[in-house]
Structures are given as structure tokens and as C-alpha cells.
Design a protein around this motif. Structure first.
Motif, short mmCIF file in Angstrom:
data_model
loop_
_atom_site.label_atom_id
_atom_site.label_comp_id
_atom_site.label_asym_id
_atom_site.label_seq_id
_atom_site.Cartn_x
_atom_site.Cartn_y
_atom_site.Cartn_z
N THR A 162 -9.85 1.87 8.30
CA THR A 162 -10.02 2.30 6.89
C THR A 162 -10.95 1.38 6.12
O THR A 162 -10.95 1.39 4.90
N GLY B 216 -1.85 3.70 2.78
CA GLY B 216 -1.25 2.99 3.90
C GLY B 216 -0.68 1.64 3.51
O GLY B 216 0.49 1.33 3.81
N ALA C 285 1.10 5.46 9.60
CA ALA C 285 -0.21 5.53 8.96
C ALA C 285 -1.28 5.91 9.97
O ALA C 285 -2.16 6.75 9.68
N LEU D 82 -1.44 10.89 4.32
CA LEU D 82 -2.75 10.60 4.88
C LEU D 82 -3.36 11.84 5.52
O LEU D 82 -4.57 12.08 5.41
N VAL E 112 4.02 8.64 4.64
CA VAL E 112 2.65 8.14 4.63
C VAL E 112 1.80 8.92 5.64
O VAL E 112 0.61 9.18 5.41
N SER E 113 2.42 9.34 6.75
CA SER E 113 1.70 10.14 7.73
C SER E 113 1.27 11.48 7.13
O SER E 113 0.12 11.92 7.28
N THR F 41 3.79 7.91 -2.68
CA THR F 41 4.39 7.90 -1.35
C THR F 41 5.90 7.76 -1.44
O THR F 41 6.66 8.43 -0.73
N SER G 135 7.34 5.96 6.74
CA SER G 135 6.35 6.24 7.78
C SER G 135 6.02 7.73 7.85
O SER G 135 4.85 8.12 7.96
N PHE H 67 -4.96 -0.34 11.55
CA PHE H 67 -5.15 0.51 10.37
C PHE H 67 -6.20 -0.06 9.43
O PHE H 67 -7.06 0.67 8.90
#
Length: 440
Positions: A439, A314, A376, A298, A294-295, A11, A291, A435
């Protein structure tokens, strides 16, 4: 190496050029503030007011464009490159509509600026800078759509270099147009507006030249742009983008409202707020880049069907954010006064800005946590519950607290900022819990 550490490194590798690009965008605003501040406190306060209004429209546009990164990365993860191009052309259409509409609304608001309760001497300085910055919304959002497309396909470095180039161009144009060098008239605040508009427009031409020539995008690049657009795609993008825009609007609207409250307290608090917020916004670009990364990671993992890596991606990013923002908090607490003095010579503004930076040091960790948590959740296409959390954080906690503690209460500007910190803390905790629940 643990799965969390491995995913955190991946990441960070994607986030690094995004962070540098985001920081370069903030540097454009900071260099504007520094260079305008040397013209005077009133032009700086007028720029602060203008940019607080612009910021609301900007973040709404960024929010409705969130689906470009998420859906392009998901299509890329599933090996459907042509579909990635479809999401881009629908995203560009949304960018044109959002930026055009936003610029028009800002222009209409120019007739009603006296209703915002700002000092008359500040409003006297605003025009035409305000209208020029309103026009710059169009190239700003177009660049964001194209940039997210390139980054989601794994090419984040060229957009970063283009944004750095835009900062350099803006500084040179500021030097020429604000102060009247190389034979140009000294335009002051208006010159800063023209410099920003030109630099942002140049960025669109640069990124288009790269995307149309690079072989990496040949398969995904759309053959047509506005023919055969599909209502179902717009519906899916807006289903994700509108709540995301709401989340960003709740946060940015709270900070813009805080700027208005500072204006009620006077020109000095408003100028100090602009300086402290510029510093805090610069450091915010680091977790914001995380951010965005990570978006996309994911979204790609969802497209690949790798659910087992969602939590490591995340929470690995969240750990990086805590470490980075902790370092910035220490800098703000120790070096607030010299940071403020770099912007302006007014002793009253410097003293107040330094005290606001101590409060900013406290909420750095929460600010980083909430933006990574929101990113995330966007990668998982979860936006409705986060929008409710964000609304509660800023409009039920931060703004009422700031008004009663700062405007009506005894704490003044420090009370406004302390309430913002409380809202950030609420958002950070509950977005992380959301989150973790999704998950499990």
C-alpha cells in the motif's frame, strides 16, 4: 479528524456486530466447556480433543469461503449487485462440498483416533460426541456463507442477533440434554453434541428466512442455485480461497497439534490447555471481527477504485486491535485463576490453566496483529506470500519450539505455549510489513 481515525471509526462500526457474532459463536463452545466440566475432567478433555480435530476442518472451510466476503463486497462497491449473487451461489456450492467432505473425513478418522497418542481414558469418552460434532460442520459452513453475503452487503446486525440466539438455544439444550432436565435422559457429553448440532442447524434456517424476505437483498439474491455454474468463477474463488485456507490451517493446525502435545503430557495438561485456549479464543474473536471487517472494507474500496484509503483502513484497524488486545492481556495476567476456576473444580487443572493464561496475556497483542494483517491482505486478494509467512511462523517456529521446549524439554505445558507466542509474534510483524509494502 485524520483519515486514519475516520477510517478506523468506519471499520469499527462494521466490525462491532461481526465481533459480537463471533463472540457468540465462541460462547457456544465456552458454555459447552463449562457445562461439560461440571460432569468431570475426562469429558472435558474428550471435548477438547474432539474440538481440536473439528477446528482443523472448520478453519479450512472458513478459508475456502473467504472469497464470498471479498468478492461480494468488491461487486457491491462497483455497483454490480447481480454479480454479488453469483458469488454467493458459487460460494454455497463450495460450502456444501467442503462441509460434506470434511464431515466424511472426520467420520473416517473416528476409526483411527488411537493413533493420535491421547490417553486411553480420554478416547473412551469421545464417542459418539465426536461423530455428532463432525455432522455439525455442514450447517456451520452453510451459515458462514450466507452470513458473509449479508455482511458484505452492509447488513451485519441480523446475523449477529441470530448467532446470539443460537448461543441461547445451545445453553438451554445443554441444560436439558447434559444433565437430564424436563424429563430427558442425562446424556452427559453426548447431550452437548446434540445440543450443538441442533443449534447450528437452526441458525441456517433462521438466516435463510431473513435473506429471502429482506428487500435489501432482492436484486442480488440468486434466482437459481446449481444450474449454470461457471468454472471460471470457481477458479477465481479457489485461487483466493485455497491459500487463505492454508493460512488458517497452518495456524489452527499448530494449535491442534499443541493440544495433541498436551495430551501426551496427560489429561490434566490437556484440560488446562482447553480452558486457557477457550479464554484466548474468546478474546481472539475481537480482532477476528476486525479482520473480517477490514477485509470487506478493503475489497469494497478496491471495487470503488479508492486506493488512497487502503493504508488508512488497514493500519486504523491494526491500531484498534492493539488497544483491545492490550486490555485483555491485562485481564489474563491479573485474573487468570478465577477465570480458570469458573470452568472446573480440579485444583491441579486450575493452577496450570492460570499459568498458561499468563503466557496467553503475552501473546494477545501479537495474535490480534497477525489476524488483522492477514485480513487486510485478503481484502487486497494477496494470499500466497501471507500463506508462506504463516507456514514459517507456526510450523517452523511454534511447533518445533513447543516440542523441544515443552514435550522433550524442561518447560512442559508452559514451553508449548511460549513457542506458540513466538510464532504469533513472527506472523504479526511480517504480515504488517507485507501490507505496508503493498500500500505504499
Amino acid at each position: 479528524m485524520s483519515t486514519y481515525a475516520k477510517e478506523a471509526r468506519a471499520t469499527l462500526a462494521l466490525a462491532l456486530p461481526i465481533v459480537v457474532g463471533q463472540v457468540s459463536q465462541m460462547l457456544m463452545g465456552i458454555t459447552d466447556s463449562v457445562m461439560i466440566g461440571h460432569v468431570g475432567t475426562l469429558p472435558l478433555a474428550a471435548a477438547a480433543f474432539t474440538n481440536s480435530v473439528f477446528g482443523v476442518f472448520f478453519v479450512v472451510g472458513i478459508g475456502v469461503l473467504v472469497p464470498v466476503a471479498v468478492l461480494v463486497s468488491r461487486a457491491h462497491g462497483a455497483g454490480r449487485e447481480h454479480e454479488a449473487g453469483e458469488w454467493l451461489r458459487h460460494g454455497v456450492t463450495i460450502a456444501l462440498a467442503a462441509s460434506g467432505g470434511g464431515s466424511l473425513l472426520m467420520a473416517l478418522l473416528a476409526l483411527q483416533l488411537h493413533r493420535f497418542g491421547q490417553p486411553p481414558e480420554v478416547l473412551a469418552e469421545v464417542q459418539p460426541y465426536y461423530l455428532i460434532i463432525a455432522a455439525s460442520l455442514v450447517p456451520t459452513l452453510l451459515f458462514q456463507a450466507f452470513r458473509q453475503f449479508g455482511e458484505a452487503l452492509g447488513r451485519p446486525w441480523p446475523p449477529m442477533l441470530m448467532m446470539l440466539g443460537g448461543v441461547g438455544l445451545n445453553v438451554v439444550l445443554n441444560w436439558i440434554l447434559i444433565y437430564g432436565h424436563l424429563g430427558a435422559p442425562a446424556m452427559g457429553l453426548e447431550g452437548a453434541g446434540w445440543a450443538t448440532l441442533i443449534a447450528r442447524t437452526a441458525g441456517v434456517f433462521m438466516i435463510l428466512a431473513w435473506l429471502t424476505q429482506a428487500a435489501a437483498f432482492r436484486i442480488a439474491w440468486p434466482r437459481v442455485w446449481f444450474r449454470g455454474l461457471q468454472r471460471a468463477r470457481f477458479r477465481e474463488m479457489l485461487h483466493l480461497g485455497v491459500p487463505a485456507a492454508g493460512m488458517l490451517l497452518f495456524e489452527s493446525g499448530a494449535f491442534s497439534a499443541a493440544a495433541l502435545m498436551m495430551g501426551w503430557l496427560g489429561a490434566v495438561p490437556l484440560a488446562a490447555h482447553q480452558i486457557a485456549l477457550s479464554c484466548a479464543a474468546l478474546t481472539f474473536m475481537f480482532p477476528l471481527g476486525l479482520s473480517m471487517a477490514v477485509s470487506m472494507r478493503l475489497g469494497k474500496a478496491v471495487g470503488e477504485g479508492r486506493r488512497e484509503v487502503l493504508r488508512p483502513i488497514g493500519f486504523g484497524a491494526l491500531g484498534i486491535s492493539v488497544a483491545i488486545m492490550g486490555g485483555f492481556a491485562l485481564i489474563f495476567a491479573i485474573a487468570g485463576r478465577p477465570l480458570a476456576a469458573a470452568f472446573v473444580a480440579d485444583a491441579g487443572v486450575i493452577d496450570l490453566a492460570a499459568r498458561l493464561l499468563v503466557v496467553a496475556a503475552i501473546f494477545q497483542l501479537f495474535d490480534g496483529g497477525q489476524v488483522v494483517g492477514a485480513g487486510a491482505l485478503r481484502g487486497l486478494a494477496d494470499v500466497k506470500i501471507p500463506a508462506i509467512i504463516t507456514f514459517a511462523a507456526y510450523w517452523l517456529i511454534a511447533l518445533p519450539g513447543g516440542y523441544f521446549a515443552g514435550v522433550r524439554g524442561p518447560l512442559g505445558p508452559l514451553g508449548v505455549w511460549a513457542a506458540l507466542a513466538a510464532g504469533l509474534a513472527f506472523a504479526a510483524v511480517f504480515l504488517a510489513l507485507r501490507f505496508a509494502r503493498l500500500t505504499r
